[in-house]
Design a protein around this motif. Structure first.
Motif, PDB file in Angstrom:
ATOM      1  N   LYS A  12       0.758  -1.290   0.085  1.00  0.00           N
ATOM      2  CA  LYS A  12      -0.176  -0.201   0.653  1.00  0.00           C
ATOM      3  C   LYS A  12       1.006   1.484   0.043  1.00  0.00           C
ATOM      4  CE  LYS A  12      -2.776   3.344   0.338  1.00  0.00           C
ATOM      5  NZ  LYS A  12      -3.420   4.128   1.705  1.00  0.00           N
ATOM      6  N   GLU A  16       0.691  10.445  -1.171  1.00  0.00           N
ATOM      7  CA  GLU A  16       2.151  11.655  -0.057  1.00  0.00           C
ATOM      8  C   GLU A  16       3.330  11.022  -0.555  1.00  0.00           C
ATOM      9  OE1 GLU A  16       0.829  12.069   3.583  1.00  0.00           O
ATOM     10  OE2 GLU A  16      -0.927  13.729   3.026  1.00  0.00           O
ATOM     11  N   ALA A  73     -16.817  14.169  -3.927  1.00  0.00           N
ATOM     12  CA  ALA A  73     -15.888  13.938  -3.435  1.00  0.00           C
ATOM     13  C   ALA A  73     -15.560  13.156  -3.332  1.00  0.00           C
ATOM     14  CB  ALA A  73     -15.999  14.975  -1.533  1.00  0.00           C
ATOM     15  N   THR A 135     -11.985   1.140  -3.289  1.00  0.00           N
ATOM     16  CA  THR A 135     -12.461  -0.361  -3.337  1.00  0.00           C
ATOM     17  C   THR A 135     -14.154   0.226  -4.787  1.00  0.00           C
ATOM     18  OG1 THR A 135     -14.235   0.331  -1.635  1.00  0.00           O
ATOM     19  CG2 THR A 135     -12.772  -0.705  -1.197  1.00  0.00           C
TER      20      THR A 135
HETATM   21  N1  UDP Z   1     -11.800   6.938  -1.773  1.00  0.00           N
HETATM   22  C1  UDP Z   1     -13.747   6.734  -1.887  1.00  0.00           C
HETATM   23  N2  UDP Z   1     -13.406   5.142  -1.875  1.00  0.00           N
HETATM   24  C2  UDP Z   1     -12.365   4.292  -1.620  1.00  0.00           C
HETATM   25  C3  UDP Z   1     -10.903   4.931  -1.594  1.00  0.00           C
HETATM   26  C4  UDP Z   1     -10.469   6.415  -2.017  1.00  0.00           C
HETATM   27  O1  UDP Z   1     -13.971   7.748  -1.386  1.00  0.00           O
HETATM   28  O2  UDP Z   1     -12.939   3.103  -1.468  1.00  0.00           O
HETATM   29  C5  UDP Z   1     -11.361   8.160  -1.894  1.00  0.00           C
HETATM   30  C6  UDP Z   1     -11.495   9.512  -0.726  1.00  0.00           C
HETATM   31  O3  UDP Z   1     -12.200  10.534  -1.363  1.00  0.00           O
HETATM   32  C7  UDP Z   1     -10.121   9.097  -0.649  1.00  0.00           C
HETATM   33  C8  UDP Z   1      -9.369   9.344  -1.492  1.00  0.00           C
HETATM   34  O4  UDP Z   1     -10.410   8.316  -2.088  1.00  0.00           O
HETATM   35  O5  UDP Z   1     -10.116  10.382   0.408  1.00  0.00           O
HETATM   36  C9  UDP Z   1      -8.005   9.192  -1.587  1.00  0.00           C
HETATM   37  O6  UDP Z   1      -7.793   7.643  -1.454  1.00  0.00           O
HETATM   38  P1  UDP Z   1      -6.563   8.170   0.326  1.00  0.00           P
HETATM   39  O7  UDP Z   1      -6.972   9.108   1.017  1.00  0.00           O
HETATM   40  O8  UDP Z   1      -7.057   6.323   1.303  1.00  0.00           O
HETATM   41  O9  UDP Z   1      -5.226   8.094   0.128  1.00  0.00           O
HETATM   42  P2  UDP Z   1      -3.696   8.113   0.131  1.00  0.00           P
HETATM   43  O10 UDP Z   1      -3.711   9.075   1.740  1.00  0.00           O
HETATM   44  O11 UDP Z   1      -2.939   7.222   0.757  1.00  0.00           O
HETATM   45  O12 UDP Z   1      -3.084   9.090  -0.210  1.00  0.00           O
END
Ligand code: UDP
Length: 242
Positions: A12, A16, A73, A135
Motif C-alpha cells: 500500500k 503522499e 468528492a 474499493t
Molecule cells: N476513496 C474512496 N473510496 C475508496 C478509496 C478512496 O472514496 O475505496 C477516495 C476518498 O475520497 C479518499 C481518496 O479517494 O480520500 C484518496 O484515497 P486515500 O485518502 O485513501 O489516499 P492516501 O491517503 O492513501 O493517499
C-alpha cells in the motif's frame, strides 16, 4: 540470490509518497527510484499487487470539509488514485517491469476492470498489478482497499509504506519521546485509537487474519528488506503476544 520471506505481497502506497518534498502532485524522481526498487524485488520472484492512494491530489474528506457533497468528492479522490496508478505504470514499464492497472471504477481506455481471479492470473505471470480507484465506493479509503485486495488476492502480508519508521504511541513528528512498537495486535490498534489506518481497514485485516507491516519507505531499500524478512517497522497481527 537471497530468499524472500514472502511469495505474494500487497504493497500500500499512500499518494503522499509520490509527491515527496513537493507536498502535492507527483515527483518523477520518486517514481523512478520506486520503480528501481520494485524491479529488484521482482527479480527475486516475488508477486506484487500495489494499491495506490490519492492524497497527493485530492481527498474526499477535504472537499467535504470545504462544503462539497461527500459522494462526488470521494469519486474525485478515487479518480486521483487512477492518475497516480498511470504515473506508476509509466515509471515501472520504463524500468522494464511488466504491469497491469486494474481499476475499481470503469475507465476502459486506461485500465482493466478489477476482477479478482484475473488479478491473480496477472500475478502468476509475473506482472505487477497496480490497483486503482480504491474499493470503487465513496466513504471508504485506499487503506480499506488495500486490506480487501490483500485478502482477495491471497497475499501473505500487507505492506503499508509510510514516511515514519512504524507505529508509535503518539505522533513522532510532534512528540520527541514517542515510542515505536515492534509488534502490535489489531485489537490494540482499535482500542488505543492508534493512527495506523482507519477502523474499517483494521477490522477487515483482524477478521481475516491478514498480517501487516508498517514501515518507512523513504529509506531506500526498505521495501526489499521487509520482503526478505528483516525486522524493520511494526508488525501488526491478530495474534496474542507478550
Ligand atoms: N476513496 C474512496 N473510496 C475508496 C478509496 C478512496 O472514496 O475505496 C477516495 C476518498 O475520497 C479518499 C481518496 O479517494 O480520500 C484518496 O484515497 P486515500 O485518502 O485513501 O489516499 P492516501 O491517503 O492513501 O493517499
Amino acid at each position: 540470490m537471497p530468499e524472500p520471506r514472502y511469495k505474494r505481497v500487497l504493497l500500500k502506497l499512500s499518494g503522499e509518497v509520490l509527491c515527496g518534498d513537493l507536498g502535492h502532485g507527483i515527483d518523477p524522481e520518486i517514481l523512478n527510484g520506486l520503480a528501481q526498487e520494485i524491479k529488484k524485488i521482482q527479480s527475486l520472484g516475488v508477486e506484487m499487487g500495489v494499491v495506490i492512494g490519492g492524497g497527493n491530489i485530492f481527498r474526499g474528506v477535504a472537499g467535504a470539509a470545504k462544503g462539497m457533497d461527500r459522494t462526488p468528492a470521494d469519486y474525485m479522490g478515487m479518480m486521483a488514485t487512477i492518475i497516480n496508478a498511470l504515473a506508476l505504470q509509466d515509471a515501472f514499464e520504463r524500468n522494464g517491469i511488466h504491469t497491469r492497472v486494474m481499476s475499481a471504477l470503469h475507465i476502459q481506455q486506461v485500465a482493466e476492470p478489477y476482477i479478482g481471479r484475473r488479478a491473480k492470473r496477472h500475478l502468476e505471470k509475473g506482472r505487477v498489478v497496480i490497483l486503482a480507484a480504491g474499493t470503487g465506493n465513496p466513504f471508504f479509503t485506499t487503506d480499506t482497499a488495500a486490506s480487501l485486495r490483500a485478502i482477495e488476492i491471497g497475499a501473505e502480508i500487507l505492506l503499508k509504506a509510510t514516511k515514519v519508521d512504524g507505529v508509535y504511541d503518539q505522533d513522532p513528528v510532534k512528540h520527541k519521546g514517542a515510542k515505536m512498537f515492534t509488534r502490535l495486535r489489531y485489537l490494540d490498534v482499535l482500542k488505543r485509537e492508534l493512527k495506523v489506518m482507519d477502523a474499517t481497514a483494521t477490522s477487515l485485516c483482524m477478521d481475516n487474519q491478514m498480517p501487516m507491516i508498517v514501515f518507512n519507505m523513504t529509506k531506500r531499500g526498505n521495501i526489499q528488506k521487509v520482503i526478505l524478512g528483516e525486522k524493520i517497522g511494526t508488525l501488526v497481527t491478530g495474534e496474542k503476544h507478550d
